[in-house]
Design a protein around this motif. Structure first.
Motif: not given
Length: 635
Positions: A244-247, A261-263, A267-269, A293-295
């Protein structure tokens, strides 16, 4: 060391939850356990909730095995955000479950009427946010007369968010003999002032390890081009492959744009920002917790207090505003003894700010370029052939299908299909350019042509690029449109998709501007300019030479002729071809006393220089006549 005995019900809850040894902040609180007020500083994610839950047990339960009938609350815990308040309530629920505690929450974004009914039915512990708690107190829904323990969790964040007045109101409404437990990541001046005013002989506990700041968090600073933040974020997520990541972004618009943009890239965000409702926030957090979701892309305020499992990566897509924000952001990872990585995206123009933030936070970061396309592909190959990929347990059904594939297909075909399926699930990495390390700026100098005309106000102090390292371009903007490097450089970067270090000297002329672009980025610059829709026209050019762009003077609206200096003025010849004598001014000769005045010379009279004064009606000699205009001469 094992947990010391605090209360039978709480000891059983800790054992059932698998808590074998206390964290440093829990051990420090339990060591000085008593009935005093506590002022505790500890890092985010160090187990503070369980710590103050254990510290409050003696005041709440005493010698009793369980709580009595629920009435006015005995304990109040205040948290800065809804998510943190809900997490605190969840932690206290299992900790005090065998003690029969009745716990309710009062947070913004939830049904206030439902909360009021729960308070009227009676509770033992209330957890809430400052604004909603103040609202319930003013409406007489929350009675603090029986309060024994008041906890301020993340007090520094609450002050930063502007909750000082709400906190002071709640503290003044509570009984003065209560215990006040104040937990904060840092003890700043405002926190010390608050503690001195509302605590009584508080025991100071510092559970931070100053010799090893954030030992479980690895800091990295990536040099990127200003227009490649999204691409660098994509490559960083692909490089680390964290569970898991947080931006983090600075504004809601940035969160919305980056998450979209990630979607788009696969990316599952999910996103978290202040404009979202409580149901949307709850759904987003649940998607992160159950793995859908991972992000998570979030703002600073929306992410405060979040405790996500297996959060191994934090990306600062936009730099934090100060040291505290950097530590709070990074504190989302590296929790409970787990390792984490905090990555700062640093454009060339923000290098000094990033260095200052890291120095103020007392952490060291590894400076490097963002992961490139080739590096990520190589990492994907290494992960595919890693032993862990083949050590998973295989069922009988899987083995039957594998034998069928071996019988019907060649090993090369099976391996190629495996690689194709593996890559299909991974977002494609992006092509990036490394701006490189810091370089020495050019010395400012004046450039003049052979004829003395100034070619440019001054070369822009960018990279010191050699003549064989650059290519010249021109744009149809010059001094006639107030061309200036202050806004020309951002324009060139935006249109050409490059960074400031790839721009060399800039020369402005009356009708155009010529500038240098590093040959290493020439092709990308040409492609970006060709695809741009900007009104500015940029084309390849030759290097300007001294004297080739002297100032021009317009002859008409369409063309221009070179400036030619006119010959000295000569008087036209008179009739007969003879030149007229040049006019010579007679020297001044004073007239002798008593000599007659020359003809046509009129005497100067001061009397005639002005019109004679004619008094208007109402004028009185020696003063003004009293009129409606007091103190003014009537007109």
């Amino acid at each position: 060391m094992p947990f010391p005995a605090v209360h039978p019900a709480l000891d059983r809850a800790l054992a059932n939850k698998g808590y074998a040894e206390p964290t440093p902040v829990q051990a420090a609180v339990l060591e000085g356990l008593g009935e005093q007020d506590l002022l505790v500083s500890a890092q985010t994610g160090s187990g503070k909730t369980v710590a103050f839950g254990l510290a409050a047990a003696g005041s709440l339960l005493g010698e009793a095995e369980t709580f009595g009938p629920a009435d006015a609350p005995l304990a109040l815990a205040i948290a800065p955000t809804r998510e943190l308040a809900l997490q605190v309530a969840q932690e206290l629920s299992w900790l005090y479950a065998e003690a029969g505690a009745k716990i309710t929450t009062c947070v913004g974004g939830m049904d206030a009427r439902k909360e009021a009914r729960a308070l009227n039915f009676g509770v033992h512990i209330v957890v809430g946010t400052p604004g909603r708690l103040k609202d319930h107190i003013e409406r007489d829904n929350l009675d603090l007369s029986a309060l024994k323990v008041l906890v301020l969790d993340e007090a520094d964040e609450m002050l930063d968010m502007g909750f000082r007045e709400d906190l002071e109101f709640i503290l003044e409404q509570s009984p003065p003999e209560r215990r006040t437990l104040l937990f904060s990541a840092t003890i700043a001046r405002e926190i010390a002032t608050l503690a001195k005013r509302y605590q009584r002989d508080a025991v100071r506990i510092d559970a931070t390890d100053k010799s090893r700041p954030h030992g479980d968090i690895e800091y990295r600073a990536l040099r990127i081009a200003p227009n490649e933040i999204e691409h660098a974020t994509v490559n960083t997520l692909r490089w680390f492959e964290a569970g898991r990541a947080m931006v983090f972004c600075s504004t809601r618009d940035s969160v919305r744009h980056l998450q979209a943009s990630l979607l788009e890239r696969g990316f599952a965000s999910v996103s978290l920002s202040g404009e979202m409702g409580q149901r949307e926030r709850t759904d987003a957090l649940q998607a992160l917790r159950d793995g859908r979701a991972r992000v998570c892309v979030a703002t600073d305020v929306a992410a405060r207090g979040l405790d996500l499992p297996d959060l191994g990566l934090v990306i600062h897509a936009e730099l934090p505003v100060n040291r505290a924000a950097l530590l709070h952001r990074s504190g989302r990872t590296g929790r409970a003894g787990k390792k984490g990585v905090s990555v700062l995206m640093v454009p060339h123009s923000r290098r000094r700010k990033a260095e200052r933030l890291l120095a103020e936070a007392g952490v060291e970061a590894v400076w490097q370029g963002a992961p490139t396309f080739d590096q990520i592909r190589k990492a994907d190959e290494d992960r595919l052939v890693a032993p862990e990929f083949f050590e998973a347990e295989v069922t009988d059904e899987d083995m039957i299908l594998a034998k069928r594939l071996i019988a019907e297909r060649t090993p090369e075909e099976i391996a190629a299909a495996l690689v194709r399926l593996r890559r299909a699930d991974l977002p494609a990495p992006e092509e990036l350019s490394d701006p490189g390390a810091d370089r020495q700026p050019q010395r400012r100098e004046r450039v003049r042509s052979e004829g003395g005309d100034e070619l440019a106000p001054t070369p822009w102090p960018g990279e010191r690029l050699q003549p064989d390292e650059v290519t010249w371009f021109r744009m149809d903007i010059g001094r006639n449109r107030n061309a200036d490097p202050k806004w020309l450089i951002p324009l060139i970067c935006r249109v050409g998709g490059i960074a400031k270090p790839q721009i060399g000297a800039i020369r402005t002329f009356p009708e155009e501007t010529r500038f240098e672009i590093a040959k290493s980025h020439e092709k990308a610059f040409r492609d970006a300019v060709a695809a741009s829709n900007e009104e500015v026209k940029i084309t390849p050019s030759e290097a300007p030479t001294p004297g080739s762009f002297k100032r021009a003077r317009r002859e008409d609206g369409e063309g221009a002729r070179p400036f030619v200096k006119k010959p000295p003025f000569k008087r036209a010849e008179g009739e007969g071809g003879e030149a007229r004598p040049a006019f010579k001014k007679k020297p001044y000769q004073p007239r002798a006393e008593g000599a007659p005045r020359p003809a046509g010379d009129k005497p100067f009279s001061h009397a005639g220089a002005k019109k004679p004064f004619k008094p208007k009606p109402g004028f009185k000699e020696g003063g003004f006549k009293k009129t409606g205009f007091k103190g003014k001469r009537p007109s």
